[in-house]
Scaffold this motif. Structure first.
Motif, PDB file in Angstrom:
ATOM      1  N   ILE A   5      31.477  10.782  47.644  1.00 19.71           N
ATOM      2  CA  ILE A   5      32.815  10.861  47.128  1.00 19.71           C
ATOM      3  C   ILE A   5      33.500   9.537  47.202  1.00 19.71           C
ATOM      4  O   ILE A   5      33.082   9.001  48.259  1.00 19.71           O
ATOM      5  CB  ILE A   5      33.594  12.226  47.372  1.00 19.71           C
ATOM      6  CG1 ILE A   5      34.055  11.888  48.751  1.00 19.71           C
ATOM      7  CG2 ILE A   5      32.930  13.307  46.924  1.00 19.71           C
ATOM      8  CD1 ILE A   5      35.139  13.052  48.992  1.00 19.71           C
ATOM      9  N   PHE A   6      34.329   9.140  46.447  1.00 21.03           N
ATOM     10  CA  PHE A   6      35.366   8.373  46.739  1.00 21.03           C
ATOM     11  C   PHE A   6      36.826   8.852  47.177  1.00 21.03           C
ATOM     12  O   PHE A   6      37.091   9.692  46.384  1.00 21.03           O
ATOM     13  CB  PHE A   6      35.581   7.273  45.356  1.00 21.03           C
ATOM     14  CG  PHE A   6      36.552   6.157  45.663  1.00 21.03           C
ATOM     15  CD1 PHE A   6      36.648   5.095  46.471  1.00 21.03           C
ATOM     16  CD2 PHE A   6      37.719   6.698  45.255  1.00 21.03           C
ATOM     17  CE1 PHE A   6      37.788   4.125  46.537  1.00 21.03           C
ATOM     18  CE2 PHE A   6      38.879   5.529  45.195  1.00 21.03           C
ATOM     19  CZ  PHE A   6      38.792   4.512  45.706  1.00 21.03           C
TER      20      PHE A   6
ATOM     21  N   ARG B  11      25.203   2.209  60.710  1.00 26.13           N
ATOM     22  CA  ARG B  11      25.570   3.265  61.420  1.00 26.13           C
ATOM     23  C   ARG B  11      26.521   4.274  60.598  1.00 26.13           C
ATOM     24  O   ARG B  11      27.238   3.788  59.415  1.00 26.13           O
ATOM     25  CB  ARG B  11      26.203   2.951  62.784  1.00 26.13           C
ATOM     26  CG  ARG B  11      27.341   2.260  62.691  1.00 26.13           C
ATOM     27  CD  ARG B  11      28.172   1.924  63.956  1.00 26.13           C
ATOM     28  NE  ARG B  11      29.353   1.337  63.977  1.00 26.13           N
ATOM     29  CZ  ARG B  11      30.565   1.966  63.818  1.00 26.13           C
ATOM     30  NH1 ARG B  11      30.434   3.414  63.925  1.00 26.13           N
ATOM     31  NH2 ARG B  11      31.667   1.397  63.835  1.00 26.13           N
ATOM     32  N   GLU B  12      26.506   5.499  60.826  1.00 22.16           N
ATOM     33  CA  GLU B  12      27.190   6.411  60.078  1.00 22.16           C
ATOM     34  C   GLU B  12      28.652   6.830  61.183  1.00 22.16           C
ATOM     35  O   GLU B  12      28.521   6.844  62.303  1.00 22.16           O
ATOM     36  CB  GLU B  12      26.736   7.730  59.844  1.00 22.16           C
ATOM     37  CG  GLU B  12      25.576   7.384  58.887  1.00 22.16           C
ATOM     38  CD  GLU B  12      25.012   8.870  58.274  1.00 22.16           C
ATOM     39  OE1 GLU B  12      24.866   9.697  59.301  1.00 22.16           O
ATOM     40  OE2 GLU B  12      24.269   8.637  57.267  1.00 22.16           O
TER      41      GLU B  12
ATOM     42  N   LYS C 143      42.063   1.898  53.480  1.00 21.66           N
ATOM     43  CA  LYS C 143      42.715   3.020  52.267  1.00 21.66           C
ATOM     44  C   LYS C 143      41.614   3.554  51.385  1.00 21.66           C
ATOM     45  O   LYS C 143      42.032   4.582  50.625  1.00 21.66           O
ATOM     46  CB  LYS C 143      44.193   2.439  51.879  1.00 21.66           C
ATOM     47  CG  LYS C 143      45.226   2.322  52.538  1.00 21.66           C
ATOM     48  CD  LYS C 143      46.284   1.690  51.715  1.00 21.66           C
ATOM     49  CE  LYS C 143      47.174   2.515  50.809  1.00 21.66           C
ATOM     50  NZ  LYS C 143      48.272   2.145  50.257  1.00 21.66           N
ATOM     51  N   GLU C 144      40.689   3.202  51.235  1.00 25.97           N
ATOM     52  CA  GLU C 144      39.524   3.536  50.356  1.00 25.97           C
ATOM     53  C   GLU C 144      38.121   3.741  51.091  1.00 25.97           C
ATOM     54  O   GLU C 144      37.756   2.817  52.124  1.00 25.97           O
ATOM     55  CB  GLU C 144      39.299   2.295  49.380  1.00 25.97           C
ATOM     56  CG  GLU C 144      40.493   2.124  48.564  1.00 25.97           C
ATOM     57  CD  GLU C 144      40.365   1.346  47.320  1.00 25.97           C
ATOM     58  OE1 GLU C 144      39.285   0.508  47.364  1.00 25.97           O
ATOM     59  OE2 GLU C 144      41.301   1.051  46.424  1.00 25.97           O
ATOM     60  N   PHE C 145      37.737   5.010  50.698  1.00 25.84           N
ATOM     61  CA  PHE C 145      36.499   5.280  51.723  1.00 25.84           C
ATOM     62  C   PHE C 145      35.369   5.963  50.579  1.00 25.84           C
ATOM     63  O   PHE C 145      35.817   6.600  49.673  1.00 25.84           O
ATOM     64  CB  PHE C 145      36.806   6.315  52.641  1.00 25.84           C
ATOM     65  CG  PHE C 145      37.974   6.177  53.436  1.00 25.84           C
ATOM     66  CD1 PHE C 145      37.627   5.434  54.642  1.00 25.84           C
ATOM     67  CD2 PHE C 145      39.022   6.465  52.998  1.00 25.84           C
ATOM     68  CE1 PHE C 145      38.426   5.478  55.545  1.00 25.84           C
ATOM     69  CE2 PHE C 145      40.353   6.112  54.207  1.00 25.84           C
ATOM     70  CZ  PHE C 145      39.804   5.408  55.448  1.00 25.84           C
ATOM     71  N   TYR C 146      34.226   5.270  50.654  1.00 23.68           N
ATOM     72  CA  TYR C 146      33.067   5.901  49.982  1.00 23.68           C
ATOM     73  C   TYR C 146      32.297   6.651  51.002  1.00 23.68           C
ATOM     74  O   TYR C 146      31.965   5.989  52.024  1.00 23.68           O
ATOM     75  CB  TYR C 146      32.177   4.987  49.437  1.00 23.68           C
ATOM     76  CG  TYR C 146      32.729   4.494  47.977  1.00 23.68           C
ATOM     77  CD1 TYR C 146      32.519   5.316  46.743  1.00 23.68           C
ATOM     78  CD2 TYR C 146      33.699   3.257  47.927  1.00 23.68           C
ATOM     79  CE1 TYR C 146      32.899   4.590  45.706  1.00 23.68           C
ATOM     80  CE2 TYR C 146      34.081   2.639  46.806  1.00 23.68           C
ATOM     81  CZ  TYR C 146      33.813   3.514  45.757  1.00 23.68           C
ATOM     82  OH  TYR C 146      34.228   3.111  44.676  1.00 23.68           O
ATOM     83  N   GLY C 147      31.814   8.014  50.730  1.00 30.97           N
ATOM     84  CA  GLY C 147      30.884   8.529  51.764  1.00 30.97           C
ATOM     85  C   GLY C 147      30.515   9.919  51.304  1.00 30.97           C
ATOM     86  O   GLY C 147      30.803  10.489  50.221  1.00 30.97           O
TER      87      GLY C 147
ATOM     88  N   VAL D 160      30.937   8.068  56.361  1.00 31.88           N
ATOM     89  CA  VAL D 160      30.500   6.914  55.898  1.00 31.88           C
ATOM     90  C   VAL D 160      29.667   6.005  56.435  1.00 31.88           C
ATOM     91  O   VAL D 160      29.655   6.067  57.854  1.00 31.88           O
ATOM     92  CB  VAL D 160      32.212   6.284  55.817  1.00 31.88           C
ATOM     93  CG1 VAL D 160      33.119   6.937  54.919  1.00 31.88           C
ATOM     94  CG2 VAL D 160      32.652   5.950  57.173  1.00 31.88           C
ATOM     95  N   LYS D 161      29.019   5.146  55.787  1.00 32.68           N
ATOM     96  CA  LYS D 161      28.069   4.272  56.382  1.00 32.68           C
ATOM     97  C   LYS D 161      28.820   2.845  56.524  1.00 32.68           C
ATOM     98  O   LYS D 161      29.452   2.392  55.908  1.00 32.68           O
ATOM     99  CB  LYS D 161      26.684   4.125  55.525  1.00 32.68           C
ATOM    100  CG  LYS D 161      25.750   5.354  55.592  1.00 32.68           C
ATOM    101  CD  LYS D 161      24.690   4.965  54.643  1.00 32.68           C
ATOM    102  CE  LYS D 161      23.911   6.259  54.965  1.00 32.68           C
ATOM    103  NZ  LYS D 161      22.572   5.939  54.328  1.00 32.68           N
TER     104      LYS D 161
END
Length: 157
Positions: free
Chosen positions: A101-102, A136-137, A113-117, A131-132
């Motif tokens: 998701i974003f 690393r995660e 303020k923005e995340f993809y994971g 998130v990567k």
């Protein structure tokens, strides 16, 4: 005005989608150029097809004609939320656990303020993302009230 139209439409369409074993994802009333659009997004496990959308459109159109909650001319559109479906309700985050998701937040979390994971979980009104960062995660915890918007993200990996 548009919030009243959205609310009235939600009340009219909810029994229709329930009768058809569908989920009401979102209703929006927007002006684009000179035209107004009433958009209704529906879904079901496995996705909706054109026949599902047609059934909702026909039944909703009849009810809207009867109750007439919208004064101006508009176009009615009923469709799937699409592959990048918005996550609007808390239940959406629970339903789509495991999905990529974003998320955009109202204020920074760890300076971003923005995340993809990958949506690991939704517990205690918190979105837990993996998130990567390079190789690393990292686990990011986002309070639900800080989510400005979120949607399923198409992953090409």
């Amino acid at each position: 005005m548009s919030k009243k139209i959205v609310h009235a439409t939600e009340e009219i369409v909810q029994p229709i989608v329930e009768e058809l074993s569908l989920e009401l994802v979102e209703v929006e009333f927007v002006k684009e150029g000179k035209n107004h659009f009433l958009r209704v997004y529906v879904d079901k496990d496995g996705g909706v097809d054109i026949e599902d959308c047609e059934k909702v459109s026909e039944k909703l159109s009849e009810k809207l004609d009867e109750e007439d909650p919208i004064e101006q001319a508009y176009y009615l559109e009923v469709s799937s939320p699409g592959v990048e479906r918005k996550l609007k309700k808390k239940e959406d985050f629970t339903k789509f656990t495991g999905s990529h998701i974003f998320v955009k937040t109202y204020e920074p979390i760890d300076g971003e303020k923005e995340f993809y994971g990958d949506l690991k979980d939704f517990v205690n009104d918190e979105v837990i993302l993996i998130v990567k960062i390079k190789t690393r995660e990292k686990e990011i915890v986002i309070p639900y009230e800080k989510v400005a918007n979120a949607h399923i993200a198409v992953s090409f990996s």
